[in-house]
Design a protein around this motif. Structure first.
Motif, PDB file in Angstrom:
ATOM      1  N   TYR A  33      34.579  32.748  42.461  1.00  0.00           N
ATOM      2  CA  TYR A  33      35.666  33.333  41.679  1.00  0.00           C
ATOM      3  C   TYR A  33      36.286  34.477  42.462  1.00  0.00           C
ATOM      4  CZ  TYR A  33      33.522  30.611  37.966  1.00  0.00           C
ATOM      5  OH  TYR A  33      33.012  29.567  37.218  1.00  0.00           O
ATOM      6  N   GLY A  34      37.622  34.504  42.487  1.00  0.00           N
ATOM      7  CA  GLY A  34      38.334  35.534  43.227  1.00  0.00           C
ATOM      8  C   GLY A  34      38.744  36.692  42.340  1.00  0.00           C
ATOM      9  N   TRP A  35      39.470  37.625  42.928  1.00  0.00           N
ATOM     10  CA  TRP A  35      39.964  38.777  42.171  1.00  0.00           C
ATOM     11  C   TRP A  35      41.084  38.343  41.229  1.00  0.00           C
ATOM     12  CZ3 TRP A  35      37.659  43.394  42.029  1.00  0.00           C
ATOM     13  CH2 TRP A  35      36.778  43.726  43.063  1.00  0.00           C
ATOM     14  N   GLN A  36      41.036  38.854  40.010  1.00  0.00           N
ATOM     15  CA  GLN A  36      42.080  38.620  39.016  1.00  0.00           C
ATOM     16  C   GLN A  36      42.641  39.983  38.599  1.00  0.00           C
ATOM     17  OE1 GLN A  36      43.122  35.708  38.215  1.00  0.00           O
ATOM     18  NE2 GLN A  36      41.477  34.259  38.619  1.00  0.00           N
ATOM     19  N   GLY A  37      43.961  40.091  38.540  1.00  0.00           N
ATOM     20  CA  GLY A  37      44.591  41.370  38.217  1.00  0.00           C
ATOM     21  C   GLY A  37      45.009  41.490  36.769  1.00  0.00           C
ATOM     22  N   ASN A  38      45.492  42.685  36.422  1.00  0.00           N
ATOM     23  CA  ASN A  38      46.055  42.966  35.095  1.00  0.00           C
ATOM     24  C   ASN A  38      45.042  42.817  33.973  1.00  0.00           C
ATOM     25  OD1 ASN A  38      48.701  43.379  36.187  1.00  0.00           O
ATOM     26  ND2 ASN A  38      48.871  41.151  36.391  1.00  0.00           N
ATOM     27  N   ASN A  39      43.828  43.294  34.207  1.00  0.00           N
ATOM     28  CA  ASN A  39      42.794  43.271  33.169  1.00  0.00           C
ATOM     29  C   ASN A  39      42.607  44.660  32.561  1.00  0.00           C
ATOM     30  OD1 ASN A  39      41.437  40.447  33.567  1.00  0.00           O
ATOM     31  ND2 ASN A  39      41.662  41.287  35.626  1.00  0.00           N
ATOM     32  N   ARG A  40      42.145  44.656  31.331  1.00  0.00           N
ATOM     33  CA  ARG A  40      41.705  45.901  30.690  1.00  0.00           C
ATOM     34  C   ARG A  40      40.187  45.871  30.646  1.00  0.00           C
ATOM     35  NH1 ARG A  40      39.832  48.086  26.241  1.00  0.00           N
ATOM     36  NH2 ARG A  40      39.713  46.131  25.092  1.00  0.00           N
ATOM     37  N   VAL A  41      39.556  46.875  31.261  1.00  0.00           N
ATOM     38  CA  VAL A  41      38.101  46.921  31.361  1.00  0.00           C
ATOM     39  C   VAL A  41      37.620  48.244  30.775  1.00  0.00           C
ATOM     40  CG1 VAL A  41      36.113  46.657  32.874  1.00  0.00           C
ATOM     41  CG2 VAL A  41      38.297  45.607  33.506  1.00  0.00           C
ATOM     42  N   GLU A  42      36.656  48.164  29.874  1.00  0.00           N
ATOM     43  CA  GLU A  42      36.142  49.378  29.227  1.00  0.00           C
ATOM     44  C   GLU A  42      34.635  49.442  29.392  1.00  0.00           C
ATOM     45  OE1 GLU A  42      36.076  51.686  24.892  1.00  0.00           O
ATOM     46  OE2 GLU A  42      37.344  49.926  25.195  1.00  0.00           O
ATOM     47  N   LEU A  43      34.146  50.596  29.820  1.00  0.00           N
ATOM     48  CA  LEU A  43      32.712  50.811  29.973  1.00  0.00           C
ATOM     49  C   LEU A  43      32.090  51.065  28.607  1.00  0.00           C
ATOM     50  CD1 LEU A  43      30.337  51.259  31.977  1.00  0.00           C
ATOM     51  CD2 LEU A  43      30.944  53.694  31.956  1.00  0.00           C
ATOM     52  N   GLU A  82      33.439  45.623  28.586  1.00  0.00           N
ATOM     53  CA  GLU A  82      34.281  44.705  27.821  1.00  0.00           C
ATOM     54  C   GLU A  82      35.500  44.400  28.676  1.00  0.00           C
ATOM     55  OE1 GLU A  82      37.311  45.000  24.052  1.00  0.00           O
ATOM     56  OE2 GLU A  82      35.355  45.992  23.846  1.00  0.00           O
ATOM     57  N   VAL A  83      35.790  43.126  28.837  1.00  0.00           N
ATOM     58  CA  VAL A  83      36.906  42.693  29.679  1.00  0.00           C
ATOM     59  C   VAL A  83      37.897  41.898  28.838  1.00  0.00           C
ATOM     60  CG1 VAL A  83      37.590  41.427  31.760  1.00  0.00           C
ATOM     61  CG2 VAL A  83      35.329  42.520  31.657  1.00  0.00           C
ATOM     62  N   GLN A  84      39.158  42.234  28.962  1.00  0.00           N
ATOM     63  CA  GLN A  84      40.235  41.443  28.388  1.00  0.00           C
ATOM     64  C   GLN A  84      41.306  41.261  29.459  1.00  0.00           C
ATOM     65  OE1 GLN A  84      41.550  42.238  24.298  1.00  0.00           O
ATOM     66  NE2 GLN A  84      39.961  43.798  24.141  1.00  0.00           N
ATOM     67  N   GLY A  85      41.808  40.036  29.580  1.00  0.00           N
ATOM     68  CA  GLY A  85      42.820  39.754  30.587  1.00  0.00           C
ATOM     69  C   GLY A  85      42.491  38.487  31.355  1.00  0.00           C
ATOM     70  N   PRO A  86      43.193  38.240  32.462  1.00  0.00           N
ATOM     71  CA  PRO A  86      43.023  36.990  33.211  1.00  0.00           C
ATOM     72  C   PRO A  86      41.604  36.726  33.703  1.00  0.00           C
ATOM     73  CG  PRO A  86      45.035  38.106  33.880  1.00  0.00           C
ATOM     74  CD  PRO A  86      44.313  39.054  32.963  1.00  0.00           C
ATOM     75  N   ALA A  87      40.820  37.775  33.993  1.00  0.00           N
ATOM     76  CA  ALA A  87      39.460  37.562  34.506  1.00  0.00           C
ATOM     77  C   ALA A  87      38.561  36.891  33.475  1.00  0.00           C
ATOM     78  CB  ALA A  87      38.848  38.888  34.941  1.00  0.00           C
ATOM     79  N   VAL A  88      38.903  37.004  32.194  1.00  0.00           N
ATOM     80  CA  VAL A  88      38.083  36.367  31.161  1.00  0.00           C
ATOM     81  C   VAL A  88      38.059  34.853  31.355  1.00  0.00           C
ATOM     82  CG1 VAL A  88      37.794  35.998  28.670  1.00  0.00           C
ATOM     83  CG2 VAL A  88      38.494  38.241  29.534  1.00  0.00           C
ATOM     84  N   ALA A  89      39.153  34.288  31.883  1.00  0.00           N
ATOM     85  CA  ALA A  89      39.184  32.841  32.117  1.00  0.00           C
ATOM     86  C   ALA A  89      38.094  32.427  33.099  1.00  0.00           C
ATOM     87  CB  ALA A  89      40.560  32.422  32.630  1.00  0.00           C
ATOM     88  N   ASP A  90      37.849  33.240  34.128  1.00  0.00           N
ATOM     89  CA  ASP A  90      36.789  32.917  35.083  1.00  0.00           C
ATOM     90  C   ASP A  90      35.413  33.063  34.443  1.00  0.00           C
ATOM     91  OD1 ASP A  90      38.545  32.312  37.083  1.00  0.00           O
ATOM     92  OD2 ASP A  90      38.309  34.199  38.176  1.00  0.00           O
TER      93      ASP A  90
END
Length: 427
Positions: free
Chosen positions: A30-40, A177-185
Motif C-alpha cells: 500500500y502506498g501513500w494516500q493524501g487528504n486524510n484526517r488522522v486523530e491520535l 482514527e483515520v478518515q479519508g482515502p487511506a481507509v480504502a487501503d
C-alpha cells in the motif's frame, strides 16, 4: 451453568472444520494516500467511546481484528454494540486471536454468533495440563473498519486494563482514527485478512503507489498502511524504521513497550544520534512482564554511549508502539520492536506525514518523558554489559530465524477458523 473457555470451544466445534486461510499472507503493498484526517487517541478513555460510537452508527459493514478481548466491562460493551449492529442488518466479521482471546467463554461467543456476527479464531488450540501452548505467530493486529469510511488502528485491545480506573496496572497506549482515502487501503487489507473478496489492484494502481512512495511530499494528511506477515512481507515494518532513521535530521522519539531489536535497527538508532539527531527512547520502567525490561536493558550501554537518551516510564505499564521523526513523520500501530513482533507475529502500523499530528504526539511523549519517567545513564545500566549485549544479540538472532527453522519441523501452521456453535453444547 459452566462457562468453558474458547479452548474447549475449539475442541467441541472447530476440530473438524476445514481451515479458511492464514491471514496476513498476501502480496499487497500500500502506498501513500493524501487528504486524510488522522486523530491520535490516547488510552481507552479516548479510544473506546470513539470505536463504540462508530459501531453504533454503522450502516453496512464492520471488520474487526484484535489480539485480546476480555469479558470485563469493555468486552461486554463491545459484545453489546456488535450484537445491536448485527440485529439491524450490519454485516460483521470479528477475527480474534486464539491465544489472546483464549479465555472467552462459549456463551460470549455464541451470543455474538447467534446475532449474526461472523467470528473467526486465529490458531485456536486446546490447553495441555491447563497451560495454553500456542504462544507464537499470533494475530497481534488491532484494526476496526466501519462502513469502509472510518478506521481505527493501534495497540489498544478490548480490555478494561486500558482504562485508568483499572488501577496501577492500567496500560499507557495509543491508537489512531483515520478518515479519508487511506481507509480504502485499510479496508482492502482487512477484507483480505478475513477471507472475504477484495478487489485486486490493477497494475497501474500498483505502479502509482510505488511512485508515490518514492516522491517526497510535504503535504499534510498523508497516510500509508504497512504490515508484517510470515509470507511476502516479513520485514516491512522493521525496514520502514531503518529507512526513516537514516533520513532523520533533527529529532527521533520512539515509545515502545517491548524493545529488543536486532543489530541493524540498533545501529540505525545509534547512527542517528552520532549525526547529532536528538534521539529519545521511552521504554518500560514498570513492565507487565519483567523479561521485557531485562531484555531492553541489554541494549542500554550500547545506545547511551552513542548519545541516545533513554527514559523508563514508571507510572504504569507502557503498552504503546509509536514513533516520530523530525516534524512531519509518525507511526502508530501494533508492532513492538522485539523478536515476536518483528519476526513472528502478524502486525500492522500506519505511517503518517502530518505536522499537526506529529506535534500532538511529540507534546504528549515529551510530557511523558519529562514528568513521568526515570532518565537512564551509563552508570545505571546492569553490570557485565558486554556479556549482556552478547547474549542479547545471540538470543535475538536465534529468534529472528525461528520461523524458518520451525518450518522444517512437522509442526502445525497457524490457521484462521470459523466459530460455530453446536446445538446442545454447555454455555
Amino acid at each position: 451453568m459452566s462457562s468453558p473457555s474458547m479452548d474447549k470451544t475449539h475442541v467441541e466445534h472447530l476440530s473438524t472444520t476445514p481451515a479458511i486461510r492464514e491471514p496476513g499472507v498476501v502480496d499487497v503493498e500500500y502506498g501513500w494516500q493524501g487528504n486524510n484526517r488522522v486523530e491520535l487517541l490516547e488510552n481507552g478513555e479516548a479510544y473506546f467511546p470513539r470505536v463504540f460510537e462508530a459501531i453504533r452508527q454503522a450502516k453496512t459493514e464492520i471488520l474487526l481484528e484484535t489480539f485480546i478481548v476480555f469479558e470485563d466491562k469493555v468486552g461486554e460493551e463491545l459484545q453489546e454494540v456488535l450484537i445491536a449492529a448485527a440485529q439491524r442488518g450490519v454485516r460483521i466479521t470479528a477475527s480474534l486471536d486464539g491465544f489472546g482471546c483464549g479465555e472467552l467463554s462459549t456463551g460470549y461467543l455464541t451470543a455474538l454468533s447467534e446475532a449474526g456476527v461472523r467470528i473467526q479464531i486465529f490458531d485456536p488450540a486446546p490447553k495441555h495440563l491447563g497451560i495454553r501452548t500456542n504462544w507464537f505467530r499470533r494475530l497481534h493486529r488491532k484494526i476496526v473498519v466501519v462502513d469502509g469510511t472510518i478506521a481505527f488502528i493501534g495497540g489498544i485491545n478490548f480490555s478494561a486494563d486500558h482504562l485508568a480506573d483499572f488501577g496501577p496496572e492500567a496500560k499507557q497506549d495509543y491508537s489512531v482514527e483515520v478518515q479519508g482515502p487511506a481507509v480504502a487501503d485499510i479496508h482492502h487489507f482487512a477484507l483480505l485478512q478475513c477471507g472475504r473478496p477484495a478487489r485486486a489492484k490493477y497494475w497501474w494502481q500498483r505502479r502509482r503507489q510505488r511512485r508515490s512512495e518514492l516522491a517526497f511530499t510535504d503535504h499534510d494528511g498523508q497516510v500509508r498502511l504497512v504490515y508484517r506477515d510470515n509470507g511476502e512481507h516479513p520485514t516491512d515494518i522493521e525496514e520502514v524504521y531503518r529507512q526513516v532513521l537514516r533520513s532523520a535530521q533533527r529529532r527521533v522519539v520512539i515509545a515502545n513497550a517491548y524493545f529488543f531489536p536486532g543489530y541493524r535497527l540498533l545501529r540505525e538508532i545509534r547512527n542517528a544520534a552520532h549525526r547529532g539527531v536528538d534521539v529519545r527512547l521511552i521504554l518500560q520502567g514498570q513492565p507487565d512482564m519483567l523479561a521485557a525490561k531485562l531484555a531492553a536493558r541489554m541494549t542500554y550501554d550500547y545506545l547511551l554511549k552513542s548519545g541516545v537518551q533513554i527514559y523508563e516510564y514508571c507510572d504504569r505499564p507502557l503498552h504503546g508502539k509509536v514513533a516520530l521523526v523530525d516534524e512531519d513523520w509518525s507511526t502508530v500501530g501494533s508492532s513492538n520492536l522485539d523478536p515476536l513482533s518483528l519476526s513472528l507475529n502478524l502486525e500492522a502500523n500506519v505511517l503518517i506525514r502530518d505536522r499537526a499530528f506529529n506535534r500532538d504526539l511529540f507534546e504528549r511523549l515529551e510530557d511523558l518523558s519529562d514528568n513521568h519517567c526515570k532518565v537512564m545513564s551509563v552508570d545505571k545500566t546492569p553490570r557485565g554489559r558486554v556479556w549482556h549485549m552478547t547474549v542479547g544479540f545471540l538470543v535475538f538472532h536465534f529468534l529472528a530465524q525461528f520461523p524458518a527453522w520451525a518450518g522444517w519441523l512437522p509442526a502445525h501452521k497457524p490457521r484462521l477458523k470459523p466459530f460455530t456453535h453446536s446445538a446442545g453444547s454447555d454455555t
